[in-house]
Design a protein around this motif. Structure first.
Motif, PDB file in Angstrom:
ATOM      1  N   GLY A 196       0.799  -1.227   0.000  1.00  0.00           N
ATOM      2  CA  GLY A 196       0.000   0.000   0.000  1.00  0.00           C
ATOM      3  C   GLY A 196       0.829   1.273   0.000  1.00  0.00           C
ATOM      4  O   GLY A 196       0.302   2.368  -0.176  1.00  0.00           O
ATOM      5  N   GLN A 197       2.150   1.141   0.217  1.00  0.00           N
ATOM      6  CA  GLN A 197       3.089   2.265   0.161  1.00  0.00           C
ATOM      7  C   GLN A 197       2.869   3.343   1.227  1.00  0.00           C
ATOM      8  O   GLN A 197       3.216   4.503   1.049  1.00  0.00           O
ATOM      9  CB  GLN A 197       3.101   2.914  -1.233  1.00  0.00           C
ATOM     10  N   ALA A 198       2.243   2.956   2.356  1.00  0.00           N
ATOM     11  CA  ALA A 198       2.137   3.869   3.494  1.00  0.00           C
ATOM     12  C   ALA A 198       3.401   3.752   4.346  1.00  0.00           C
ATOM     13  O   ALA A 198       4.204   2.839   4.169  1.00  0.00           O
ATOM     14  CB  ALA A 198       0.907   3.523   4.333  1.00  0.00           C
ATOM     15  N   ALA A 199       3.563   4.689   5.283  1.00  0.00           N
ATOM     16  CA  ALA A 199       4.689   4.630   6.216  1.00  0.00           C
ATOM     17  C   ALA A 199       4.387   3.599   7.297  1.00  0.00           C
ATOM     18  O   ALA A 199       3.252   3.440   7.716  1.00  0.00           O
ATOM     19  CB  ALA A 199       4.910   6.009   6.835  1.00  0.00           C
ATOM     20  N   VAL A 200       5.408   2.909   7.762  1.00  0.00           N
ATOM     21  CA  VAL A 200       5.291   2.035   8.927  1.00  0.00           C
ATOM     22  C   VAL A 200       5.050   2.945  10.151  1.00  0.00           C
ATOM     23  O   VAL A 200       5.736   3.966  10.270  1.00  0.00           O
ATOM     24  CB  VAL A 200       6.607   1.247   9.124  1.00  0.00           C
ATOM     25  N   PRO A 201       4.153   2.671  11.083  1.00  0.00           N
ATOM     26  CA  PRO A 201       3.341   1.468  11.208  1.00  0.00           C
ATOM     27  C   PRO A 201       1.903   1.662  10.712  1.00  0.00           C
ATOM     28  O   PRO A 201       1.155   2.454  11.254  1.00  0.00           O
ATOM     29  CB  PRO A 201       3.322   1.254  12.723  1.00  0.00           C
ATOM     30  N   ALA A 202       1.527   0.903   9.694  1.00  0.00           N
ATOM     31  CA  ALA A 202       0.143   0.947   9.222  1.00  0.00           C
ATOM     32  C   ALA A 202      -0.277  -0.430   8.725  1.00  0.00           C
ATOM     33  O   ALA A 202      -0.182  -0.746   7.539  1.00  0.00           O
ATOM     34  CB  ALA A 202      -0.030   2.010   8.131  1.00  0.00           C
ATOM     35  N   GLY A 203      -0.713  -1.253   9.642  1.00  0.00           N
ATOM     36  CA  GLY A 203      -1.340  -2.524   9.285  1.00  0.00           C
ATOM     37  C   GLY A 203      -2.836  -2.317   9.232  1.00  0.00           C
ATOM     38  O   GLY A 203      -3.344  -1.267   9.652  1.00  0.00           O
ATOM     39  N   GLY A 204      -3.565  -3.280   8.710  1.00  0.00           N
ATOM     40  CA  GLY A 204      -5.018  -3.117   8.642  1.00  0.00           C
ATOM     41  C   GLY A 204      -5.751  -4.359   9.087  1.00  0.00           C
ATOM     42  O   GLY A 204      -5.421  -5.466   8.666  1.00  0.00           O
TER      43      GLY A 204
END
Ligand code: 0PR
Length: 350
Positions: free
Chosen positions: A207-215
């Motif tokens: 998803g190319q977001a910055a860590v931390p971004a789990g879903g």
């Protein structure tokens, strides 16, 4: 002491994370000091989290999705097992997952006291007879993986969800890595394809977001409520997350990048990554090495140990599979020129 600089990605072939998209990086910086764990105080980021879940639902074929932005796929998987355990009507719960499932499920089993039953594979995917044999009256959850960590394989999700339904168990899909590439393929993997209850789908991977971004997604709020813990002194009355204080950077960056890239941007990225993976597989095979054909943008290849050691010596970061293949994950930062350089090094060293 000299100021340390982060490593760049120019020789990283092993990671399932990538350089955050510029809009994700910007949003992460702006929201660094917010805490969505306290939505009564940090209202803006709490509202953004609902948008993030809504966008993740769009990616995964689910309207009115419930869920939240977790610290990563590990937390989301643990929480999915916890939902199933709390809902199950048994004193001795178990869950069934294919041998290809990520090791975070072993953490979940350990922490939650739920027995993990590991089903055999067939051509890198869950063997359905093997899964059926492990399910019994105490089975609380059946897990399928949509984009396995080692080989990028997709389990037969509709069949697994049917088995879960028959056993009155929940069905969880781990699309932590695959969730942002599978929408552009013909695989049956999402909430519109099968009766799935919960899903892991991580903005901080493809998803190319910055860590931390789990879903973590859940089909409805009742499922998420299985996680609710009272929070007497906060303005909000309960919390479903595993972590308490958590950075709003992940939430903000996930919203920003999904708004920017869903869906054309992600589709373009998927095509580029898949084309690169197919090209790399063909090139390596033409040099006489065995390659596991990529289904999604992950290539596993049988390179000699000393060659891999020499490549590492030259700065290439390559991981290994349990079966000892060298593994390349074609993340967005893995470009064609980078792979050409990698092949040139193979040619020089082999
Ligand atoms: N589910 C799947 C299918 C995964 O591949 C992973 C991580 C997880 C769950 C757990 O996600 P989090 O790591 O966000 O908790 N798979 C890779 C691994 O553990 C992640 C990774 C990331 C590896 C960056 C290397 C790296 O540099 O191997």
């Amino acid at each position: 002491m000299q100021r340390a600089e982060p490593q760049d990605f120019s020789r990283v072939l092993s990671s399932m994370c990538t350089e955050p998209h510029p809009t994700a990086r910007d949003a992460a910086e702006r929201f660094l000091a917010t805490n969505p764990g306290d939505p009564g105080t940090y209202e803006t980021v709490a509202k953004m989290e609902r948008e993030a879940v809504d966008l993740l639902g769009q990616v995964a074929g689910l309207q009115d999705a419930a869920g939240y932005i977790a610290s990563g796929g590990t937390e989301a998987n643990i929480q999915a097992v916890r939902i199933a355990r709390n809902r199950a009507d048994t004193r001795d719960p178990n869950f069934v997952a294919p041998a290809s499932a990520h090791f975070s499920f072993r953490k979940a089993a350990d922490i939650l006291g739920v027995e993990l039953r590991t089903a055999p594979l067939e051509d890198y995917r869950a063997n359905l007879d093997g899964v059926a044999e492990l399910i019994d009256d105490d089975t609380a959850l059946v897990v399928g993986v949509a984009g396995t960590t080692e080989y990028g394989r997709v389990d037969p999700i509709p069949a697994l969800s049917d088995m879960a339904t028959d056993a009155d168990a929940l069905c969880h899909v781990d699309a932590a890595w695959g969730g942002f590439v599978l929408p552009f393929t013909a695989h049956a993997w999402d909430f519109s394809d099968a009766d799935i209850d919960t899903m892991t789908i991580d903005p901080h991977k493809m998803g190319q977001a910055a860590v931390p971004a789990g879903g973590l997604l859940a089909r409805g709020p009742e499922l998420l409520d299985e996680l609710a813990i009272d929070t007497p002194y906060l303005e909000s009355t309960s919390q479903v997350t595993l972590t308490g204080t958590r950075s709003g950077a992940g939430v903000a960056s996930a919203v920003a990048v999904m708004e920017e890239l869903w869906r054309e941007g992600y589709e373009r990225q998927y095509r580029q990554s898949q084309t690169n993976a197919d090209w790399l597989a063909a090139e390596v095979r033409s040099r006489g090495f065995d390659v596991v054909s990529p289904v999604l943008p992950i290539v596993a290849m049988d390179l000699p140990h000393d060659l891999v050691a020499d490549l590492r010596e030259r700065g290439w970061r390559i991981s290994r599979t349990e079966a000892d293949e060298a593994r390349v994950v074609c993340m967005p930062h893995v470009t064609r020129p980078m792979l050409q350089e990698f092949l040139a090094d193979i040619d020089e060293l082999a």
